[in-house]
Motif scaffolding. Structure first.
Motif, PDB file in Angstrom:
ATOM      1  N   GLU A 103       0.856  -1.182   0.000  1.00  0.00           N
ATOM      2  CA  GLU A 103       0.000   0.000   0.000  1.00  0.00           C
ATOM      3  C   GLU A 103       0.889   1.227   0.000  1.00  0.00           C
ATOM      4  OE1 GLU A 103      -3.610   2.416   0.825  1.00  0.00           O
ATOM      5  OE2 GLU A 103      -3.120   0.553  -0.194  1.00  0.00           O
ATOM      6  N   LYS A 104       0.576   2.188  -0.821  1.00  0.00           N
ATOM      7  CA  LYS A 104       1.359   3.413  -0.885  1.00  0.00           C
ATOM      8  C   LYS A 104       0.725   4.475   0.006  1.00  0.00           C
ATOM      9  CE  LYS A 104       3.083   2.715  -5.610  1.00  0.00           C
ATOM     10  NZ  LYS A 104       3.150   3.300  -6.968  1.00  0.00           N
ATOM     11  N   PRO A 105       1.543   5.299   0.658  1.00  0.00           N
ATOM     12  CA  PRO A 105       1.000   6.364   1.512  1.00  0.00           C
ATOM     13  C   PRO A 105       0.321   7.439   0.675  1.00  0.00           C
ATOM     14  CG  PRO A 105       3.358   6.638   1.252  1.00  0.00           C
ATOM     15  CD  PRO A 105       3.019   5.310   0.643  1.00  0.00           C
ATOM     16  N   THR A 106      -0.678   8.049   1.225  1.00  0.00           N
ATOM     17  CA  THR A 106      -1.351   9.152   0.532  1.00  0.00           C
ATOM     18  C   THR A 106      -0.608  10.459   0.732  1.00  0.00           C
ATOM     19  OG1 THR A 106      -2.784   9.566   2.448  1.00  0.00           O
ATOM     20  CG2 THR A 106      -3.593   8.029   0.783  1.00  0.00           C
ATOM     21  N   VAL A 107       0.291  10.486   1.730  1.00  0.00           N
ATOM     22  CA  VAL A 107       1.148  11.649   1.959  1.00  0.00           C
ATOM     23  C   VAL A 107       2.566  11.239   1.571  1.00  0.00           C
ATOM     24  CG1 VAL A 107       2.051  13.287   3.651  1.00  0.00           C
ATOM     25  CG2 VAL A 107      -0.306  12.438   3.859  1.00  0.00           C
ATOM     26  N   PRO A 108       3.160  11.857   0.574  1.00  0.00           N
ATOM     27  CA  PRO A 108       4.500  11.476   0.133  1.00  0.00           C
ATOM     28  C   PRO A 108       5.521  11.488   1.275  1.00  0.00           C
ATOM     29  CG  PRO A 108       3.502  12.985  -1.438  1.00  0.00           C
ATOM     30  CD  PRO A 108       2.591  12.947  -0.235  1.00  0.00           C
ATOM     31  N   PRO A 129       3.848  10.144   9.854  1.00  0.00           N
ATOM     32  CA  PRO A 129       5.113  10.741   9.437  1.00  0.00           C
ATOM     33  C   PRO A 129       6.263   9.737   9.532  1.00  0.00           C
ATOM     34  CG  PRO A 129       3.889  12.270  10.803  1.00  0.00           C
ATOM     35  CD  PRO A 129       3.172  10.953  10.894  1.00  0.00           C
ATOM     36  N   PRO A 130       7.367   9.996   8.848  1.00  0.00           N
ATOM     37  CA  PRO A 130       8.469   9.030   8.770  1.00  0.00           C
ATOM     38  C   PRO A 130       9.174   8.726  10.083  1.00  0.00           C
ATOM     39  CG  PRO A 130       9.095  11.133   7.777  1.00  0.00           C
ATOM     40  CD  PRO A 130       7.617  11.186   8.003  1.00  0.00           C
ATOM     41  N   ASP A 131       9.045   9.601  11.097  1.00  0.00           N
ATOM     42  CA  ASP A 131       9.714   9.344  12.373  1.00  0.00           C
ATOM     43  C   ASP A 131       8.893   8.452  13.312  1.00  0.00           C
ATOM     44  OD1 ASP A 131       7.865  11.418  12.582  1.00  0.00           O
ATOM     45  OD2 ASP A 131       8.969  12.475  14.155  1.00  0.00           O
ATOM     46  N   TRP A 132       7.732   7.988  12.864  1.00  0.00           N
ATOM     47  CA  TRP A 132       6.935   7.064  13.659  1.00  0.00           C
ATOM     48  C   TRP A 132       7.404   5.637  13.402  1.00  0.00           C
ATOM     49  CZ3 TRP A 132       1.838   7.879  16.156  1.00  0.00           C
ATOM     50  CH2 TRP A 132       1.537   9.235  16.342  1.00  0.00           C
ATOM     51  N   ASP A 133       7.197   4.769  14.378  1.00  0.00           N
ATOM     52  CA  ASP A 133       7.545   3.357  14.275  1.00  0.00           C
ATOM     53  C   ASP A 133       6.272   2.553  14.024  1.00  0.00           C
ATOM     54  OD1 ASP A 133       8.712   0.881  14.416  1.00  0.00           O
ATOM     55  OD2 ASP A 133       9.025   0.911  16.585  1.00  0.00           O
ATOM     56  N   VAL A 134       6.186   1.918  12.872  1.00  0.00           N
ATOM     57  CA  VAL A 134       5.006   1.120  12.519  1.00  0.00           C
ATOM     58  C   VAL A 134       5.173  -0.300  13.055  1.00  0.00           C
ATOM     59  CG1 VAL A 134       3.579   0.208  10.651  1.00  0.00           C
ATOM     60  CG2 VAL A 134       4.594   2.493  10.459  1.00  0.00           C
ATOM     61  N   LYS A 135       4.259  -0.716  13.909  1.00  0.00           N
ATOM     62  CA  LYS A 135       4.327  -2.038  14.528  1.00  0.00           C
ATOM     63  C   LYS A 135       3.610  -3.080  13.668  1.00  0.00           C
ATOM     64  CE  LYS A 135       6.516  -0.608  18.173  1.00  0.00           C
ATOM     65  NZ  LYS A 135       7.928  -0.992  18.384  1.00  0.00           N
TER      66      LYS A 135
END
Length: 257
Positions: free
Chosen positions: A50-55, A72-78
């Motif tokens: 899945e591609k993000p809707t926010v680049p 945002p990119p500084d978040w950690d996706v679990k």
């Protein structure tokens, strides 16, 4: 549950309706939103295509409910099957039957600054981490509408993470408001905030939460929530929270069907 940290955080592999549905029940005290060690997901939602809707942002997919959102990119996706939530950790002598019960829990989460603050709040000799903010999705079984789903869960995130056993310091919205995400997903949102919480742990702070109630593609009520510390350095701005909320969308068929 796979782990329980500081008596407040719950991580595990079971799905996210451990506390029932629209109106979670709780009654004691817990420290902040600590997190246990667990492998971070390098790909979106644990590898979902899945591609993000926010680049430049990351995608969080919850296959159980067929939903997705971006952070945002500084978040950690679990990983999608990892649980994040709170249980009662301090005795509430007004309602002892609820000691140790789950306050609220969700899955497929993203975490901002997992070890934002460290402490041994329950004095068990183990230092636990407190996250600055967490977002995820859970079911809302028992809720009668999208507004009911939002109002029934948003207070529990502030209570579970920031004010237990006190509820008087929580200021919730009285009614939920209609909201439509950028994908056209319609539902209702509600906010809750705490003011001057009596909790005194070194990582204690007031907190805020927003919950978006909506229906998945199968017509079941679902709730997306984000909660975080307030009045602290680096507090997640409401504007960023709303930008994240705006990315919530349906993603495929719910896994349970």
């Amino acid at each position: 549950m796979a782990a329980c940290v500081t008596g407040s955080l719950i991580l595990g592999g079971s799905q996210d309706d451990a506390d029932g549905g629209g109106h979670a029940q709780a009654s004691a005290s817990a420290p902040r939103s600590a997190t246990a060690s667990a492998p971070a997901s390098g790909g979106p939602g644990g590898g979902a295509a899945e591609k993000p809707t926010v680049p430049g942002w990351k995608v969080v997919v919850n296959p159980e409910w067929g939903t997705a959102f971006d952070v945002p990119p500084d978040w950690d996706v679990k990983p999608p099957d990892m649980m994040f939530g709170f249980e009662n950790s301090k005795l509430d002598y007004n309602d002892p039957k609820n000691w140790g019960k789950v306050v609220i829990i969700m899955s497929a989460t993203a975490v901002l600054q997992e070890n934002w603050c460290l402490s041994d709040a329950d004095e068990d000799g183990r230092v636990d981490g407190t996250a600055l903010a967490v977002a995820g999705t859970k079911g809302a079984e028992g809720a009668k509408s999208t507004g009911d789903a939002a109002l029934g869960q948003v207070v529990e995130w502030v209570y579970g993470g920031y004010t237990q056993p006190d509820r008087k310091s929580i200021v919730p919205d009285r009614t939920a408001k209609p909201y439509t995400t950028k994908s056209g997903l319609r539902g209702s949102i509600a906010w809750a905030r705490s003011r001057n919480t009596p909790e005194k742990d070194r990582c204690a702070s007031d907190g805020k939460a927003v919950t978006f109630g909506f229906k998945d593609s199968a017509g079941d009520l679902v709730a997306w929530s984000l909660f975080g510390a307030t009045g602290v350095r680096g507090e997640l701005p409401d504007s960023t929270i709303m930008k994240i909320l705006g990315t919530v969308r349906l993603h495929g068929k719910p896994k349970k069907y």
